[in-house]
Scaffold this active site. Structure first.
Site, PDB file in Angstrom:
ATOM      1  NE  ARG A 164      11.859 -22.801 -10.615  1.00 54.49           N
ATOM      2  CZ  ARG A 164      11.460 -21.632 -11.089  1.00 54.49           C
ATOM      3  NH1 ARG A 164      10.369 -21.560 -11.827  1.00 54.49           N
ATOM      4  NH2 ARG A 164      12.146 -20.542 -10.842  1.00 54.49           N
ATOM      5  N   GLY A 165       7.033 -27.602 -10.435  1.00 55.07           N
ATOM      6  CA  GLY A 165       6.517 -28.948 -10.660  1.00 55.07           C
ATOM      7  C   GLY A 165       5.346 -29.245  -9.736  1.00 55.07           C
ATOM      8  N   GLY A 189       4.608 -16.792 -11.665  1.00 54.24           N
ATOM      9  CA  GLY A 189       4.982 -16.373 -13.016  1.00 54.24           C
ATOM     10  C   GLY A 189       4.108 -16.988 -14.093  1.00 54.24           C
ATOM     11  CB  THR A 218       7.524 -11.005 -13.980  1.00 56.90           C
ATOM     12  OG1 THR A 218       8.743 -10.665 -14.666  1.00 56.90           O
ATOM     13  CG2 THR A 218       6.482  -9.935 -14.255  1.00 56.90           C
ATOM     14  CB  ILE A 219      12.173 -10.261 -10.497  1.00 55.60           C
ATOM     15  CG1 ILE A 219      12.941  -9.348  -9.568  1.00 55.60           C
ATOM     16  CG2 ILE A 219      13.086 -10.887 -11.522  1.00 55.60           C
ATOM     17  CD1 ILE A 219      13.920 -10.073  -8.653  1.00 55.60           C
ATOM     18  CG  ASP A 220      12.763 -10.753 -15.602  1.00 51.76           C
ATOM     19  OD1 ASP A 220      13.599 -10.613 -14.700  1.00 51.76           O
ATOM     20  OD2 ASP A 220      12.598 -11.819 -16.231  1.00 51.76           O
ATOM     21  CG  MET A 263      18.076 -11.915 -11.922  1.00 47.92           C
ATOM     22  SD  MET A 263      17.001 -11.990 -10.525  1.00 47.92           S
ATOM     23  CE  MET A 263      16.109 -13.464 -10.897  1.00 47.92           C
TER      24      MET A 263
HETATM   25  N1  LIG Z   1       1.380 -25.412 -18.556  1.00 43.31           N
HETATM   26  C1  LIG Z   1       1.220 -25.638 -17.256  1.00 43.31           C
HETATM   27  N2  LIG Z   1       0.101 -26.244 -16.781  1.00 43.31           N
HETATM   28  C2  LIG Z   1      -0.068 -26.466 -15.463  1.00 43.31           C
HETATM   29  N3  LIG Z   1       0.845 -26.115 -14.519  1.00 43.31           N
HETATM   30  C3  LIG Z   1       1.970 -25.519 -14.904  1.00 43.31           C
HETATM   31  C4  LIG Z   1       2.223 -25.239 -16.285  1.00 43.31           C
HETATM   32  N4  LIG Z   1       3.444 -24.640 -16.369  1.00 43.31           N
HETATM   33  C5  LIG Z   1       3.903 -24.555 -15.093  1.00 43.31           C
HETATM   34  N5  LIG Z   1       3.031 -25.061 -14.222  1.00 43.31           N
HETATM   35  C6  LIG Z   1       3.186 -25.170 -12.749  1.00 43.31           C
HETATM   36  O1  LIG Z   1       3.351 -23.851 -12.218  1.00 43.31           O
HETATM   37  C7  LIG Z   1       4.308 -23.870 -11.155  1.00 43.31           C
HETATM   38  C8  LIG Z   1       5.353 -22.817 -11.378  1.00 43.31           C
HETATM   39  O2  LIG Z   1       5.848 -22.923 -12.689  1.00 43.31           O
HETATM   40  P1  LIG Z   1       7.318 -22.502 -13.112  1.00 43.31           P
HETATM   41  O3  LIG Z   1       8.292 -23.329 -12.360  1.00 43.31           O
HETATM   42  O4  LIG Z   1       7.335 -22.526 -14.587  1.00 43.31           O
HETATM   43  O5  LIG Z   1       7.475 -21.016 -12.550  1.00 43.31           O
HETATM   44  P2  LIG Z   1       6.815 -19.648 -12.998  1.00 43.31           P
HETATM   45  O6  LIG Z   1       5.451 -19.527 -12.446  1.00 43.31           O
HETATM   46  O7  LIG Z   1       6.947 -19.487 -14.491  1.00 43.31           O
HETATM   47  O8  LIG Z   1       7.729 -18.619 -12.226  1.00 43.31           O
HETATM   48  P3  LIG Z   1       9.198 -18.107 -12.627  1.00 43.31           P
HETATM   49  O9  LIG Z   1       8.969 -16.921 -13.508  1.00 43.31           O
HETATM   50  O10 LIG Z   1       9.784 -17.762 -11.326  1.00 43.31           O
HETATM   51  O11 LIG Z   1       9.893 -19.227 -13.322  1.00 43.31           O
HETATM   52  C9  LIG Z   1       4.877 -25.252 -11.084  1.00 43.31           C
HETATM   53  O12 LIG Z   1       4.307 -25.914  -9.958  1.00 43.31           O
HETATM   54  C10 LIG Z   1       4.447 -25.905 -12.390  1.00 43.31           C
HETATM   55  O13 LIG Z   1       4.158 -27.290 -12.218  1.00 43.31           O
HETATM   56  O1  LIG Z   2      18.076 -19.519 -13.174  1.00 41.29           O
HETATM   57  P1  LIG Z   2      17.889 -19.324 -14.644  1.00 41.29           P
HETATM   58  O2  LIG Z   2      17.291 -20.473 -15.363  1.00 41.29           O
HETATM   59  O3  LIG Z   2      19.069 -18.755 -15.331  1.00 41.29           O
HETATM   60  O4  LIG Z   2      16.738 -18.239 -14.744  1.00 41.29           O
HETATM   61  C1  LIG Z   2      16.959 -16.935 -14.491  1.00 41.29           C
HETATM   62  C2  LIG Z   2      15.917 -16.195 -15.235  1.00 41.29           C
HETATM   63  O5  LIG Z   2      14.708 -16.178 -14.467  1.00 41.29           O
HETATM   64  C3  LIG Z   2      14.337 -14.858 -14.309  1.00 41.29           C
HETATM   65  O6  LIG Z   2      14.939 -14.414 -13.169  1.00 41.29           O
HETATM   66  C4  LIG Z   2      12.879 -14.638 -14.038  1.00 41.29           C
HETATM   67  O7  LIG Z   2      12.091 -14.769 -15.151  1.00 41.29           O
HETATM   68  C5  LIG Z   2      14.965 -14.175 -15.493  1.00 41.29           C
HETATM   69  O8  LIG Z   2      15.085 -12.846 -15.372  1.00 41.29           O
HETATM   70  C6  LIG Z   2      16.291 -14.795 -15.518  1.00 41.29           C
HETATM   71  O9  LIG Z   2      16.989 -14.524 -16.669  1.00 41.29           O
END
Ligand SMILES: Nc1ncnc2c1ncn2[C@@H]1O[C@H](COP(=O)(O)OP(=O)(O)OP(=O)(O)O)[C@@H](O)[C@H]1O
Ligand SMILES: O=P(O)(O)OC[C@H]1O[C@](O)(CO)[C@@H](O)[C@@H]1O
Length: 278
Positions: A164-165, A189, A218-220, A263
């Site tokens: 992440r990040g 995601g 998305t696992i959801d 989840m």
């Molecule tokens: N608005 C944004 N603009 C650019 N990059 C982003 C933005 N939001 C998130 N990211 C980048 O996307 C990557 C994954 O983001 P995030 O940690 O939010 O997980 P996700 O893709 O939403 O998956 P999950 O559903 O597992 O949380 C990270 O490297 C983050 O820096």
């Molecule tokens: O670890 P956290 O912040 O509780 O996030 C878990 C959440 O992420 C997800 O696994 C994926 O979106 C959700 O289903 C769940 O509620």
């Protein structure tokens, strides 16, 4: 990490209230790009299947049920193989990155991309990006070939690593440009897909012939317009095991109660399917 200020939804309106919320495409900024016939057209395994290819104008309605007099509503462009291609197999230099949290099936998706590119399209240059977005500029790449990915679907997690990040659009697109990638497959995601959108905008700003493909994770199972998101079935199966175990505990104690936390913070599909099945 923000949505680019010049970001505009690509919306087309048609007759009877038809609205197409479209995806950006390479031809939006490189018009008259040469096209090539899809090699699958001359592959007997695919060409015999009627309607194998998706028509350029196919779209999928957001709401299936409509009334006689109501507008046709919002539609999305249908995914799938097209008759025309914008890259020759020799020209393809692809990369794959996985970002965000883990989800069952990530390795299967990686494997399918590598196998499809090679076995179906004859494109052999594919690299993995190590450890999510920051891997573009902070880590080495991982070679990917049909042989390397052959057994990865039997393993959990992602062989590419994730994080992440670390989303730095300019550095990421610099790396894409320096390495000569022209197809970028981004699995993740909603955050990841926002990141993919800004990468596309920067690529477009630079006028590069680079295709960006976002693959939703998305696992959801909370994407209404698709049948099922990958990983959901596995999550339901695992959840049933937890529910069954809690049930055994609860049954064995007087006034026993089993509590299972699953989840799906904003959508209860895993909880509903697992409960009904156990
Ligand atoms: N608005 C944004 N603009 C650019 N990059 C982003 C933005 N939001 C998130 N990211 C980048 O996307 C990557 C994954 O983001 P995030 O940690 O939010 O997980 P996700 O893709 O939403 O998956 P999950 O559903 O597992 O949380 C990270 O490297 C983050 O820096
Ligand atoms: O670890 P956290 O912040 O509780 O996030 C878990 C959440 O992420 C997800 O696994 C994926 O979106 C959700 O289903 C769940 O509620």
């Amino acid at each position: 990490m923000a949505t680019p200020s010049n970001f505009q939804m690509k919306v087309t309106e048609g007759q009877l209230g038809y609205v197409l919320q479209d995806v950006p495409h390479i031809t939006d900024y490189i018009p008259n790009l040469p096209t090539y016939p899809n090699p699958l057209r001359s592959n007997p395994a695919y060409s015999v299947v009627k309607q194998y290819f998706v028509d350029m104008d196919d779209s999928v309605p957001q709401k299936i049920v409509v009334h006689k007099d109501t507008p046709r509503g919002v539609h999305f462009r249908r995914a799938g193989p097209r008759q025309k291609m914008y890259f020759t197999p020799e020209e393809v230099n692809a990369c794959i990155v996985t970002c965000g949290g883990l989800c069952p099936g990530l390795n299967t998706v990686i494997r399918e991309i590598v196998h499809s590119l090679d076995y179906m399209y004859g494109a052999t240059k594919v690299l993995g990006i190590d450890g999510g977005y920051r891997g573009f500029y902070a880590k080495n790449t991982i070679p990917l070939s049909p042989k390397i990915v052959n057994d990865i679907h039997k393993r959990g997690g992602t062989i590419l690593g994730t994080s992440r990040g670390g989303h730095d659009t300019v550095k990421i697109v610099d790396s894409i440009q320096d390495r000569g990638f022209n197809q970028v497959y981004i699995i993740g995601g909603d955050g990841t897909q926002k990141g993919a959108a800004v990468i596309y905008e920067e690529i477009r700003r630079r006028g590069l012939k680079v295709a960006v493909a976002g693959i939703p994770k998305t696992i959801d199972n909370d994407i209404p317009v698709i049948d099922r998101s990958f990983g959901f079935d596995t999550a339901v199966e695992e959840a049933q095991r937890a529910i069954n175990a809690a049930h055994v505990e609860a049954e064995s104690a007087e006034n026993g109660i089993g509590v299972v936390k699953l989840m799906g913070r904003y959508s209860g599909f895993i909880a509903m399917y697992a409960t009904l099945a156990s």
